[in-house]
Design a protein around this motif. Structure first.
Motif, mmCIF file in Angstrom:
data_model
loop_
_atom_site.group_PDB
_atom_site.id
_atom_site.type_symbol
_atom_site.label_atom_id
_atom_site.label_comp_id
_atom_site.label_asym_id
_atom_site.label_seq_id
_atom_site.Cartn_x
_atom_site.Cartn_y
_atom_site.Cartn_z
ATOM 1 N N PRO A 115 0.825 -1.205 0.000
ATOM 2 C CA PRO A 115 0.000 0.000 0.000
ATOM 3 C C PRO A 115 0.861 1.259 0.000
ATOM 4 C CG PRO A 115 -0.080 -1.096 2.142
ATOM 5 C CD PRO A 115 0.660 -2.003 1.220
ATOM 6 N N GLY A 116 0.337 2.303 -0.613
ATOM 7 C CA GLY A 116 1.051 3.574 -0.712
ATOM 8 C C GLY A 116 0.465 4.388 -1.843
ATOM 9 N N GLY A 117 1.266 5.251 -2.446
ATOM 10 C CA GLY A 117 0.750 6.056 -3.541
ATOM 11 C C GLY A 117 1.724 7.112 -4.004
ATOM 12 N N LYS A 118 1.204 8.062 -4.756
ATOM 13 C CA LYS A 118 2.031 9.096 -5.391
ATOM 14 C C LYS A 118 2.630 10.059 -4.375
ATOM 15 C CE LYS A 118 -0.105 9.374 -9.939
ATOM 16 N NZ LYS A 118 -1.524 9.073 -9.992
ATOM 17 N N ILE A 119 3.844 10.486 -4.689
ATOM 18 C CA ILE A 119 4.518 11.520 -3.905
ATOM 19 C C ILE A 119 4.157 12.869 -4.524
ATOM 20 C CG2 ILE A 119 6.755 12.419 -3.149
ATOM 21 C CD1 ILE A 119 7.890 9.558 -3.643
ATOM 22 N N GLU A 120 3.592 13.763 -3.713
ATOM 23 C CA GLU A 120 3.277 15.113 -4.190
ATOM 24 C C GLU A 120 4.579 15.917 -4.291
ATOM 25 O OE1 GLU A 120 0.314 15.749 -5.173
ATOM 26 O OE2 GLU A 120 -0.756 14.068 -4.257
ATOM 27 N N LYS A 121 4.564 16.956 -5.136
ATOM 28 C CA LYS A 121 5.773 17.746 -5.405
ATOM 29 C C LYS A 121 6.444 18.299 -4.149
ATOM 30 C CE LYS A 121 4.993 19.338 -10.162
ATOM 31 N NZ LYS A 121 4.278 18.136 -10.551
ATOM 32 N N THR A 122 5.648 18.665 -3.156
ATOM 33 C CA THR A 122 6.201 19.314 -1.957
ATOM 34 C C THR A 122 6.584 18.319 -0.860
ATOM 35 O OG1 THR A 122 3.975 19.587 -1.056
ATOM 36 C CG2 THR A 122 4.853 21.412 -2.369
ATOM 37 N N GLU A 123 6.377 17.021 -1.101
ATOM 38 C CA GLU A 123 6.575 16.025 -0.045
ATOM 39 C C GLU A 123 7.891 15.278 -0.159
ATOM 40 O OE1 GLU A 123 2.313 14.137 1.140
ATOM 41 O OE2 GLU A 123 3.034 13.636 -0.852
ATOM 42 N N LYS A 124 8.416 14.911 0.985
ATOM 43 C CA LYS A 124 9.480 13.905 1.038
ATOM 44 C C LYS A 124 8.792 12.550 0.908
ATOM 45 C CE LYS A 124 12.771 16.277 4.044
ATOM 46 N NZ LYS A 124 12.165 17.377 4.816
ATOM 47 N N PRO A 125 9.492 11.511 0.403
ATOM 48 C CA PRO A 125 8.854 10.197 0.256
ATOM 49 C C PRO A 125 8.234 9.675 1.557
ATOM 50 C CG PRO A 125 10.944 10.225 -0.906
ATOM 51 C CD PRO A 125 10.844 11.531 -0.151
ATOM 52 N N GLU A 126 8.943 9.847 2.671
ATOM 53 C CA GLU A 126 8.422 9.355 3.953
ATOM 54 C C GLU A 126 7.128 10.054 4.341
ATOM 55 O OE1 GLU A 126 12.994 9.150 4.190
ATOM 56 O OE2 GLU A 126 11.502 10.480 3.316
ATOM 57 N N GLU A 127 7.036 11.364 4.082
ATOM 58 C CA GLU A 127 5.817 12.126 4.390
ATOM 59 C C GLU A 127 4.659 11.640 3.519
ATOM 60 O OE1 GLU A 127 7.999 16.394 5.426
ATOM 61 O OE2 GLU A 127 7.281 16.021 3.394
ATOM 62 N N ALA A 128 4.943 11.395 2.244
ATOM 63 C CA ALA A 128 3.917 10.905 1.323
ATOM 64 C C ALA A 128 3.387 9.554 1.802
ATOM 65 C CB ALA A 128 4.486 10.778 -0.089
ATOM 66 N N LEU A 129 4.288 8.702 2.284
ATOM 67 C CA LEU A 129 3.875 7.370 2.719
ATOM 68 C C LEU A 129 2.953 7.450 3.934
ATOM 69 C CD1 LEU A 129 4.112 4.429 2.015
ATOM 70 C CD2 LEU A 129 6.123 4.282 3.487
ATOM 71 N N VAL A 130 3.296 8.285 4.892
ATOM 72 C CA VAL A 130 2.442 8.456 6.077
ATOM 73 C C VAL A 130 1.053 8.939 5.643
ATOM 74 C CG1 VAL A 130 2.104 9.826 8.185
ATOM 75 C CG2 VAL A 130 4.347 8.801 7.699
ATOM 76 N N ARG A 131 1.003 9.943 4.750
ATOM 77 C CA ARG A 131 -0.273 10.481 4.271
ATOM 78 C C ARG A 131 -1.074 9.434 3.503
ATOM 79 N NH1 ARG A 131 -1.493 11.722 -0.508
ATOM 80 N NH2 ARG A 131 0.635 12.040 -1.245
#
Length: 129
Positions: free
Chosen positions: A37-53
């Motif tokens: 599970p997971g998804g796209k990384i937004e332009k302003t995010e670090k990969p770890e932040e995107a994963l938590v979201r």
């Protein structure tokens, strides 16, 4: 030129060392494939932040990101996917399949029995080794 996307995936283990696997729904691209599970990384995010979201959105639970598992680039016929997977642990909540057809806890020895999305296969192989 093919579109390129950066995505993150979570290798979430429970106390029995089973791994959470998510089945893509018929409405998703690559339907009926298993993935982390997971998804796209937004332009302003670090990969770890995107994963938590993404895990909060998809599974309704909170995770802590532990460490990088694998960084894979996979070329599909119409898109190039850079999938970055991290080991993660649930710190609150119980995972629910909000966007996936279903989620299942699997033993590492059972991972090869599932039909994985191709970008996830190198991570599966690394976990099994």
């Amino acid at each position: 030129m093919k579109k390129q996307i950066k995505v993150v995936g979570a290798v979430i283990r429970n106390d029995q060392n089973q791994i959470l696997c998510a089945l893509r729904s018929p409405e998703m691209s690559m339907p009926n494939s298993w993935e982390f599970p997971g998804g796209k990384i937004e332009k302003t995010e670090k990969p770890e932040e995107a994963l938590v979201r993404e895990i909060q959105e998809e599974l309704g639970c909170e995770i802590s990101v532990i460490e990088l598992v694998h960084d894979v680039i996979h070329e599909y016929p119409n898109i190039i996917v850079n999938l970055i997977t991290y080991e993660a642990k649930i710190i609150s909540g119980t995972p629910v399949a909000n966007e996936h057809a279903k989620i299942e806890w699997k033993e590492i020895s059972e991972l090869n029995e599932l039909e994985w999305a191709l970008a996830d296969l190198p991570t599966v192989d690394k976990l099994i080794r």
